[in-house]
Design an enzyme around this catalytic site. Structure first.
Site, mmCIF file in Angstrom:
data_model
loop_
_atom_site.group_PDB
_atom_site.id
_atom_site.type_symbol
_atom_site.label_atom_id
_atom_site.label_comp_id
_atom_site.label_asym_id
_atom_site.label_seq_id
_atom_site.Cartn_x
_atom_site.Cartn_y
_atom_site.Cartn_z
ATOM 1 N N CYS A 89 86.915 59.035 49.090
ATOM 2 C CA CYS A 89 85.688 58.321 49.376
ATOM 3 C C CYS A 89 85.777 57.687 50.752
ATOM 4 O O CYS A 89 86.482 56.718 50.929
ATOM 5 C CB CYS A 89 85.467 57.247 48.329
ATOM 6 S SG CYS A 89 83.954 57.518 47.467
ATOM 7 N N LEU A 90 85.077 58.239 51.671
ATOM 8 C CA LEU A 90 85.056 57.671 53.010
ATOM 9 C C LEU A 90 83.611 57.458 53.406
ATOM 10 O O LEU A 90 82.788 58.352 53.263
ATOM 11 C CB LEU A 90 85.691 58.632 54.014
ATOM 12 C CG LEU A 90 87.187 58.779 53.925
ATOM 13 C CD1 LEU A 90 87.637 59.803 54.938
ATOM 14 C CD2 LEU A 90 87.864 57.456 54.177
#
Lengths: 152, 579
Positions: A89-90
């Site tokens: 998750c960026l």
């Protein structure tokens, strides 16, 4: 195509001046949209010494759409899903956050920074995040164990 | 089809040999002529050539048998002497229906043959028992002729059976109505009331074969109900369509006046049509000379004052491009006011590189105008036209850099769909407490996000927090990039230019309203799906300038087919999201 040109350009740049701790190559010779990255675990983190295999898929619409990044090596990290997908998750990789000027090299630097400093508040693995916050020692130990187990 | 009723009446009609038209069968005044509606209904023995729904009608006659036939004797008790025979009816022009007693199978076959020869349209048999009892059903052995039902097939007309008394009565009446008009009962009266004496007055038979009326009454009832329902649905649908049309027009008007921002509200993902693209300035990088420029309203000032600003821009550009490798962001000119009114001069956001292909722009000079041709968006970001045009035309109307709309104010897409109207109304319906909703949405989104992220990375909820982390990391990352993880991140102020301004702006907007709002406003429990919908949408639009995915495509993906059909019929319905 502009996308191809851009990808070639980025590939050239990244090969002449690779981001620290990363080795990049194409997964297949003839497919410039599929990148294989081997990332060393950052120093001073429980992941040090590990070699993490990351796959980057550049969509057709790149650079208008973000690349898709998955951890192929199992990693004990609050921001990487603990399944066979290994999704990370960026913020900058989300479709609505992504901007064309962002480059893969920026993404890789960000990934490494998140490895060095997990973001438990933005975790995808709530359990790991909780452990990271409350029992850092146990987290470090498990992370190191996983590095030994999977990331050698 | 089975017969449902038998009606007999007296009819008068002209002889087709001298009358111009034959379709002038008229019922004789029933008070002075024979008519009957015998009950029970005739039993249907054969349905050959009986069309459902249309009555079998014809003039009643007795089919003659050959003169010496034994059956004549057998029939004599039942057949009056003056019975209407085929010869008493016009040769052609009218349908005829035979009536005869059901004698021995042999005689019946002869009657059938006779009726076949004389063109009977149908045959009515009666049992020679002078009984009023209903005749047995068609599968009763009474009706067997010993030829394996072959008679039903070889006779090209339907066959019915009636009780003996009815049959006797019919033949008796038929014998009364077989002669001239003056000979029939009340014949004198008839001629006085205007019946042409040359006309025929005969018995006329009408056999109802059901069809529509043969349907069981339950089905009729259901059909009626169904019809009414369909009518109601049709009317409702029509009125809804009309209403929706008016709403579409209203929405279009409000978009045009700038009251509604489709893109910001997440109502519609817009793209830039070619004609709007063509209006965007296209010029040689550095020189400011327009390449191909259709006249727009704002270029009035563009013609004269180009000289000084151009040189200014060039000087700036030459320095910036030459020093590019070491400092990717050119010196930003301190005051843009000088050139702001003029669209063809480098804007404060002038960049040396196309952010899409990462190629440097080559500045042109007045002497050798071979510089890169660039497209400038209304937000003053510039790109190669070949890079940005296709994107704006096909994918998004937002500047790839700053996500500001490249469309002119008040632009309204050609097609305003019902779904857009629905979403807009949804947004509007929530506006009174929109702020509260947004806050709670953010909070709820964060709570739900742990589970949601895994299944749905594209989920809108809780995305705002996300960026805060990377923003710190990016700074850390810069440090890591230069080899030492412990070095403090460079001050944000140094990050200017194409990344800096937009990123810093976003960081600010993103980091300030972080998780402090734990106040969960009291929400009415009604309409949860609608609320959830608005929450996601609000979260999606909060803190960034664009909707994440095309709402149309997204809605099309989420909506099950039956719902789409329903929405096609009732465009006002389906406002709340299913699921």
């Amino acid at each position: 195509m502009a996308a191809n040109k851009r990808i070639m350009k980025e590939l050239g740049e990244i090969n002449t001046n690779p981001p620290p701790g990363c080795a990049i190559r194409l997964a297949k010779e003839d497919d410039i949209n599929l990148w294989d990255v081997t990332m060393d675990g950052p120093q001073d983190s429980p992941y040090t010494g590990g070699k993490f295999h990351i796959q980057i898929v550049l969509p057709k619409e790149y650079p208008f759409k973000p690349p898709v990044l998955t951890f192929r090596t199992k990693i004990y990290h609050p921001n990487v899903t603990n399944d066979d997908k290994g999704a990370m998750c960026l913020g900058m990789l989300r479709a609505d956050e992504w901007k064309p000027p962002n480059k893969i090299v920026d993404v890789l630097k960000l990934v490494r920074a998140v490895l060095a400093a997990p973001q438990p508040d933005d975790a995808v693995e709530a359990g790991i995040a909780n452990e990271f916050k409350t029992d850092r020692k146990a987290f470090d130990k498990t992370a190191q164990d996983w590095v030994k187990k999977y990331a050698k | 089809m089975s017969a449902t009723s038998l009606r007999v009446l007296t009819a008068e009609f002209p002889d087709p040999q001298w009358a111009s038209s034959t379709d002038t069968i008229q019922q004789v005044n029933s008070s002075i002529s024979y008519w009957a509606l015998p009950s029970p209904a005739p039993v249907t023995l054969s349905t050959t050539n009986a069309n459902p729904g249309s009555d079998l009608t014809g003039l009643l006659y007795y089919p003659d048998l050959p003169p010496n036939d034994a059956c004549n004797d057998a029939a004599a008790p039942y057949v009056p002497k003056n019975v209407t025979r085929r010869s008493n009816l016009p040769v052609a022009g009218y349908d005829v229906i035979a009536v005869a007693p059901w004698l021995s199978p042999d005689c019946v076959q002869k009657y059938l043959r006779s009726a076949r020869r004389t063109g009977g349209r149908a045959f009515i048999f009666f049992l020679p028992d002078n009984s009023t009892m209903p005749v047995p059903g068609s599968d009763d052995p009474t009706w067997a002729l010993g030829d394996g039902e072959n008679w039903k097939r070889e006779n090209p007309y339907p066959v019915y059976a009636i009780p003996g008394t009815t049959g006797n009565e019919l033949l008796y009446q038929s014998s009364l109505y077989s002669g001239n008009v003056t000979d029939v009962p009340h014949g004198q009266l008839l001629t006085e009331t205007g019946v042409d004496p040359r006309n025929y007055v005969r018995l006329f038979v009408d056999i109802s074969t059901g069809g529509g009326t043969a349907l069981p009454s339950l089905w009729v009832f259901l059909l009626v109900v169904l019809g009414i329902l369909l009518g109601i649905i049709g009317c409702t649908s029509l009125s809804m369509h009309i209403l929706q049309r008016r709403r579409r027009i209203a929405l279009r008007r409000r978009v045009a006046t700038g009251e509604v921002d489709l893109e910001a509200l997440g109502i519609k993902r817009l793209t830039v049509p070619q004609e709007v693209l063509d209006k965007m300035p296209l010029y040689t990088y550095g020189s400011g000379a327009p390449v191909a420029h259709p006249s727009t309203a704002r270029d009035g000032a563009a013609t004269t004052p180009s000289e000084p600003t151009t040189t200014l821009a060039e000087s700036k550009l030459s320095t910036s491009t030459s020093s590019r490798p070491s400092s990717p962001f050119p010196n930003i000119r301190p005051t843009p006011t000088l050139i702001r009114g003029n669209s063809y001069h480098p804007s404060p956001l002038q960049q040396p590189t196309c952010a899409i292909c990462l190629d440097d722009f080559v500045p042109g000079t007045p002497d050798s105008p071979t510089g890169t041709i660039v497209r400038e968006l209304p937000c003053h970001h510039i790109f190669h036209p070949e890079c940005v045009d296709a994107f704006l035309r096909d994918s998004s109307s937002l500047c790839p850099m700053c996500k500001k709309s490249a469309l002119p104010k008040g632009y309204c897409p050609r097609v305003v769909t019902n779904a857009m109207v629905r979403r807009e109304r949804m947004m509007r319906g929530l506006q009174p407490d929109a702020a509260g909703d947004v806050e709670s949405g953010a909070t709820a989104g964060e709570e739900g996000v742990q589970t949601r992220r895994r299944s749905m990375m594209m989920s809108w909820g809780g995305q705002r927090r996300f960026f805060s982390a990377p923003s710190q990391e990016m700074q850390a990352m810069d440090a890591a990039g230069s080899g030492s993880t412990t070095r403090p991140p460079p001050p944000a102020a140094t990050r200017t230019g194409m990344f800096g301004t937009s990123l810093a702006r976003e960081r600010r907007s993103v980091t300030q309203p972080l998780p402090t709002q734990q106040s969960q406003p009291v929400q009415p429990p009604s309409n949860p799906s609608r609320r959830e919908w608005a929450r996601e949408r609000a979260v999606a639009m909060l803190g960034r300038d664009r909707a994440p995915v095309d709402p149309d495509a997204e809605e099309a993906m989420r909506t099950p087919r039956w719902r789409k059909v329903l929405q096609g019929v009732f465009p006002n319905m389906g406002g709340g999201r299913a699921s």
